[in-house]
Design a protein around this motif. Sequence first.
Motif, PDB file in Angstrom:
ATOM      1  N   ALA A 148       0.824  -1.211   0.000  1.00 56.59           N
ATOM      2  CA  ALA A 148       0.000   0.000   0.000  1.00 56.59           C
ATOM      3  C   ALA A 148       0.856   1.258   0.000  1.00 56.59           C
ATOM      4  CB  ALA A 148      -0.936  -0.013   1.208  1.00 56.59           C
ATOM      5  N   THR A 149       1.962   1.241   0.729  1.00 57.84           N
ATOM      6  CA  THR A 149       2.838   2.415   0.744  1.00 57.84           C
ATOM      7  C   THR A 149       3.571   2.599  -0.582  1.00 57.84           C
ATOM      8  OG1 THR A 149       4.619   1.077   1.714  1.00 57.84           O
ATOM      9  CG2 THR A 149       3.175   2.266   3.219  1.00 57.84           C
ATOM     10  N   LEU A 150       3.971   1.501  -1.219  1.00 59.61           N
ATOM     11  CA  LEU A 150       4.712   1.614  -2.472  1.00 59.61           C
ATOM     12  C   LEU A 150       3.811   1.909  -3.666  1.00 59.61           C
ATOM     13  CD1 LEU A 150       7.293  -1.306  -2.117  1.00 59.61           C
ATOM     14  CD2 LEU A 150       7.550   1.099  -1.500  1.00 59.61           C
ATOM     15  N   ARG A 151       2.543   1.615  -3.556  1.00 60.01           N
ATOM     16  CA  ARG A 151       1.625   1.885  -4.661  1.00 60.01           C
ATOM     17  C   ARG A 151       1.123   3.320  -4.694  1.00 60.01           C
ATOM     18  NH1 ARG A 151      -2.347  -3.450  -5.133  1.00 60.01           N
ATOM     19  NH2 ARG A 151      -0.901  -4.720  -6.384  1.00 60.01           N
ATOM     20  N   CYS A 152       1.489   4.112  -3.728  1.00 56.92           N
ATOM     21  CA  CYS A 152       1.053   5.510  -3.722  1.00 56.92           C
ATOM     22  C   CYS A 152       1.720   6.262  -4.866  1.00 56.92           C
ATOM     23  CB  CYS A 152       1.423   6.170  -2.392  1.00 56.92           C
ATOM     24  SG  CYS A 152       0.612   5.458  -0.969  1.00 56.92           S
ATOM     25  N   VAL A 153       0.945   6.994  -5.598  1.00 56.90           N
ATOM     26  CA  VAL A 153       1.456   7.832  -6.681  1.00 56.90           C
ATOM     27  C   VAL A 153       0.816   9.204  -6.547  1.00 56.90           C
ATOM     28  CG1 VAL A 153       1.995   5.969  -8.283  1.00 56.90           C
ATOM     29  CG2 VAL A 153      -0.326   6.889  -8.213  1.00 56.90           C
ATOM     30  N   PRO A 154       1.517  10.250  -6.961  1.00 53.43           N
ATOM     31  CA  PRO A 154       0.937  11.596  -6.827  1.00 53.43           C
ATOM     32  C   PRO A 154      -0.313  11.815  -7.662  1.00 53.43           C
ATOM     33  CG  PRO A 154       3.318  11.704  -7.111  1.00 53.43           C
ATOM     34  CD  PRO A 154       2.917  10.289  -7.389  1.00 53.43           C
ATOM     35  N   ASP A 155      -0.413  11.167  -8.827  1.00 54.29           N
ATOM     36  CA  ASP A 155      -1.562  11.381  -9.713  1.00 54.29           C
ATOM     37  C   ASP A 155      -2.649  10.332  -9.512  1.00 54.29           C
ATOM     38  OD1 ASP A 155       0.015   9.356 -10.619  1.00 54.29           O
ATOM     39  OD2 ASP A 155      -0.042   9.942 -12.735  1.00 54.29           O
ATOM     40  N   GLU A 156      -2.743   9.795  -8.310  1.00 55.04           N
ATOM     41  CA  GLU A 156      -3.759   8.790  -8.020  1.00 55.04           C
ATOM     42  C   GLU A 156      -5.150   9.431  -7.994  1.00 55.04           C
ATOM     43  OE1 GLU A 156      -4.532   5.343  -4.593  1.00 55.04           O
ATOM     44  OE2 GLU A 156      -2.747   6.634  -4.559  1.00 55.04           O
ATOM     45  N   LYS A 157      -6.166   8.625  -8.215  1.00 51.08           N
ATOM     46  CA  LYS A 157      -7.530   9.145  -8.220  1.00 51.08           C
ATOM     47  C   LYS A 157      -7.878   9.714  -6.851  1.00 51.08           C
ATOM     48  CE  LYS A 157      -9.302   5.962 -11.742  1.00 51.08           C
ATOM     49  NZ  LYS A 157     -10.335   4.933 -12.050  1.00 51.08           N
ATOM     50  N   VAL A 158      -8.639  10.801  -6.882  1.00 53.49           N
ATOM     51  CA  VAL A 158      -9.004  11.490  -5.644  1.00 53.49           C
ATOM     52  C   VAL A 158     -10.497  11.373  -5.417  1.00 53.49           C
ATOM     53  CG1 VAL A 158      -7.094  13.101  -5.836  1.00 53.49           C
ATOM     54  CG2 VAL A 158      -9.290  13.678  -6.863  1.00 53.49           C
ATOM     55  N   ASN A 159     -10.880  11.677  -4.208  1.00 51.11           N
ATOM     56  CA  ASN A 159     -12.307  11.695  -3.885  1.00 51.11           C
ATOM     57  C   ASN A 159     -12.997  12.879  -4.563  1.00 51.11           C
ATOM     58  OD1 ASN A 159     -12.308   9.401  -2.245  1.00 51.11           O
ATOM     59  ND2 ASN A 159     -11.595  10.575  -0.471  1.00 51.11           N
ATOM     60  N   GLY A 160     -14.286  12.791  -4.633  1.00 50.47           N
ATOM     61  CA  GLY A 160     -15.021  13.847  -5.316  1.00 50.47           C
ATOM     62  C   GLY A 160     -14.926  15.184  -4.611  1.00 50.47           C
ATOM     63  N   HIS A 161     -14.952  15.190  -3.285  1.00 56.78           N
ATOM     64  CA  HIS A 161     -14.913  16.435  -2.519  1.00 56.78           C
ATOM     65  C   HIS A 161     -13.678  16.401  -1.628  1.00 56.78           C
ATOM     66  CE1 HIS A 161     -19.029  17.248  -3.811  1.00 56.78           C
ATOM     67  NE2 HIS A 161     -19.321  15.988  -3.490  1.00 56.78           N
ATOM     68  N   HIS A 162     -12.758  17.310  -1.874  1.00 57.30           N
ATOM     69  CA  HIS A 162     -11.548  17.376  -1.074  1.00 57.30           C
ATOM     70  C   HIS A 162     -11.023  18.804  -1.105  1.00 57.30           C
ATOM     71  CE1 HIS A 162     -10.005  16.796  -5.189  1.00 57.30           C
ATOM     72  NE2 HIS A 162      -8.958  17.488  -4.783  1.00 57.30           N
ATOM     73  N   ASP A 163     -10.251  19.116  -0.084  1.00 57.80           N
ATOM     74  CA  ASP A 163      -9.635  20.433   0.021  1.00 57.80           C
ATOM     75  C   ASP A 163      -8.360  20.447  -0.816  1.00 57.80           C
ATOM     76  OD1 ASP A 163      -8.697  22.888   0.691  1.00 57.80           O
ATOM     77  OD2 ASP A 163      -8.707  22.588   2.857  1.00 57.80           O
TER      78      ASP A 163
END
Length: 756
Positions: A302-317
Amino acid sequence: MAQDSLHDLKALLQLQLASDGSAVLHLPFVLESLTSSSFSPNPHLQKWTARVNSLIHSQDPGGRWAGLSLAHRTSVLSKPLMLESAQSWIGAALPMLAKTEPLPNLKASIRLLRYIFSAATDVPEFQRQLATPNVPKFSQTLIVLTEKQSDQGLELLCLDTLSFLVPIYPTLHRALHGALSSLAFRCVSMGSQAPSIVDSAAHLYSGLPATGGKVGAANHWRKSVDETLALLWEAFDCLRTSFLPSRSISSQRRVTEEPMSAIPANLNRLKSGAAVMSCLLKSVTSRPTQIPIGPLREFIVATLRCVPDEKVNGHHDPSVHAMEVACVPSIWRIGCELLICLARCTRHHLTPHSSQLITIINYHLEQTLSSSQRLPFLEVIPVLLTHCHPPHDSFLMNRLVKAILPSLTPILSTQWDSQVDSTSTVGRTKKGKKRARGYEGDEVFKVSREVICKTSVDGEVILAAITAITIGLRNPHLSPAIQSIVSRVVLSMLLSLPQMPAASLSTDMNLLGDLLSKVQDLAMERGIGTTSLMSKSLGLVIRGVSSSRNEQVSRSAVQAHQQLDVLLHPRLPPLVRIMPQVDALSLFVAEEGEEEADIRVSLGLKGVNHEPALGADLTTPMDFSPDGPSVVPPLPPIPQHGPSGHQMPTSVFQSTVQHLSLQIDSMTEPQSLRSTPTATNRGGPIGTLVAAPKAMELSHVAPLPKILAPQTNATVLTSDVKTVESTSTSHIRVVRRDDSDDDEEFPPINMDSDSD
C-alpha cells in the motif's frame, strides 16, 4: 610496575585529589592516569575508596560529580573493588536521582548504576542482595525522571538505560511493563521528538515482550506487532484522506485537526511506527513465533503503490491534497526501509511475494524521479534479490535491469564537450570577424564547468545502482540483449573512469575511487566463468589485484586470492551459472541486434561510430595496467563523398587512409606510456558508449590522444572535412569548413578533367 602504580595512586591522592576543588579541576588528568594496574593490591586502596566516598557525599555539587566519575572509572578498571564498594555507591547514587541535582550529576549517577547492575550478573550473591531489591527502584526512578525532565540528552540516556536493563532483568521489570509500555508509546507517538529519542523508545518497546517470560514472551511480541501495525495503518490513512481508500475498510479516519499540524504529525507517527516495527522484527524471542508476513506485505504494498496522480475523492480540500501529495516520497522511503527489514528477517519466506514487489519497484524506476526519490528503490533491490529466491520470470528481471541502467548513464556523458566547444568556435564568420580560438587545456580554467554528481545523493544513487545491477546480473534468466548492453555500459565505465578527474565527478573526492572499485568488481565478476574464459581476462585480473598503487581503489586480499585461485587451479569446478561467451556479446554498434539497439536508444546511449584504419590490428588486447587503461581513441572516418555529393574515387580514399595510417604508425610513442590501441571494428571501439548530448553537432568527434597531438601537429578529423591534402611530409593538414558558410555553393570537381 607495582611500584609505579603505587607511586601514581599515592601521588594522585596527595596532589590532585587533596581537596574537592582540586579534584574537580584535575579530574580529566586523574581519569586518564588511572589504569588497571593502579588498583593492584597495595596499601593505598582503602585510602582511595575512602576518598571517593567522601567526594560522593560532598556538599559541593562539583565534588559529587567528581566522586561519581571516579567511582565509575574504578568500577571499570577493578571489578573486585567495585563489588566491595557497590553497596555504599548504590546507596548514595540512587537517592540522588530523586533530588534536585545538576544534569552532570544525574547523568554520572545513571552511568554508575547502569554499569554496576550489568557488570556483576555472574555473581549470585550480588544479584540476591543488591540487584534484586534495587533494579526495580532504579527503573521506576528513570521512568519518573524521563517524564519530568525536558533535557533531550538526559531523556535519551534514561531510555537507553532502560532498553539495556530490561533484557538483563526481565522478571524484575514484569511489574513495570505497563509503565514502560506507556512511556515508550508516548515517546514514539509524539511527532515532535528527535529521531534519536524515537529510536531509543523503539528499542525499549521491542524489548518489553521479554518481561512475559519464556511462555508469554511470544504472545506479547505478537500483540506488540499487531498494535504497531494498527498504528501504521491509522497514520497512513490519515495521510491519504483526499485519495480513494487503499483497502476495504468500514470506516476511515479523517483528519479533524488543522492540516498544517496534523499531516506532519501523522507523517512522524508513520516514521516512528516503522522504526518500532523494524526493532520488533529484529528482536529475539525465547521461542519460535509466527511472523505475520501477509499483513506486513499488504501494508508495504500500500505504501509503495502511492502515486501523486492517483484518483481522488469527489470532494476534497486542494490545500490538503497538495500537502498529502508532498508526503508521497516520504511514504515511499518508509515502505522501502520496512521492506528491507522484512526481507532480512524473513529471508526466503518472502519469496512468494517478491514478484509483486519487484513489479512495483520496476514501475517506479521507469518513471522520471529525482535522485532522492530513486535512491530508496535502488537500495531495496539488492536486499530483495539476495534474501529471496531468484525470480524465474525473464521478462520481470529484464525489465528490472533495464530500469536500473538509466541511473548509470550520467557517467557516460560525452567526454569531449570542452574540445567540441573549442573546435566549434574556430574560423571566420561571414563578416570576416575572427572568432575566439580554443586552445588545448582551456577546460582547466573553465570555472563554469559542472560536475556530474551535483549532490551527495546523486553519488549514492550511482553506487546503489552499481550494487543493484551486480546482484541483478546473477540471475540466469536475463536475455542476451540485456546482458550485452550491460556489459558494454560496464566496459565503457571501466575505460572512462580512470581518465576522469575526481573533481568532475563529484565534490566528494572519494566517490571516484569507490565507484571505480565497484565497477572493477562487476567487470571481474562478469569475466569470471570457466578457467578458459577467465584466462582471456588476465589483464583485468592483474589490474584488480595490483590496484594497490591507486590509494582510492583498495581490494581485499581474500578476494584477490580467490580470483587468482581460479587461474592457478584449473581443476576447480566452474561457477554454476550461465555465462555468455565473449564472442556472443555485441561489443560494437554494427554487431548489435535490433532489440539491443532499441534498448540502447531508449536509455539515451549513443554509440561512437568510427571506421578502423586499414591494416589496424583488431586482435590487440586492451592494456589494463595498474596506472589505468591508456585507451587511444581511433580516428574518425574520412567521408567517401565530396562536399557536393559526388563520390570520391575508391583509390583516392584508400590511399588517403593508408597514408594516414602510415603517418600514425611512424609516430614514436613515449616509453613511459606502454599502452596499445584498443581493438576496433566497424562499429567503433570496444564498449564505447556515451549519453546522447543535447544539440551536439559534432557528437561523433573523438580527439587525438595527448601522446599523438604534440608530436604530429595533426588536427582532429571531423565529418565536415572539406579536403584532405596528402603530402610527403610527416604532417597532416586538414582544412575545415566554417559552419557559417553552409549556404555558400562549393564548385563541383570534375574528376574526368585532365587538368591539374
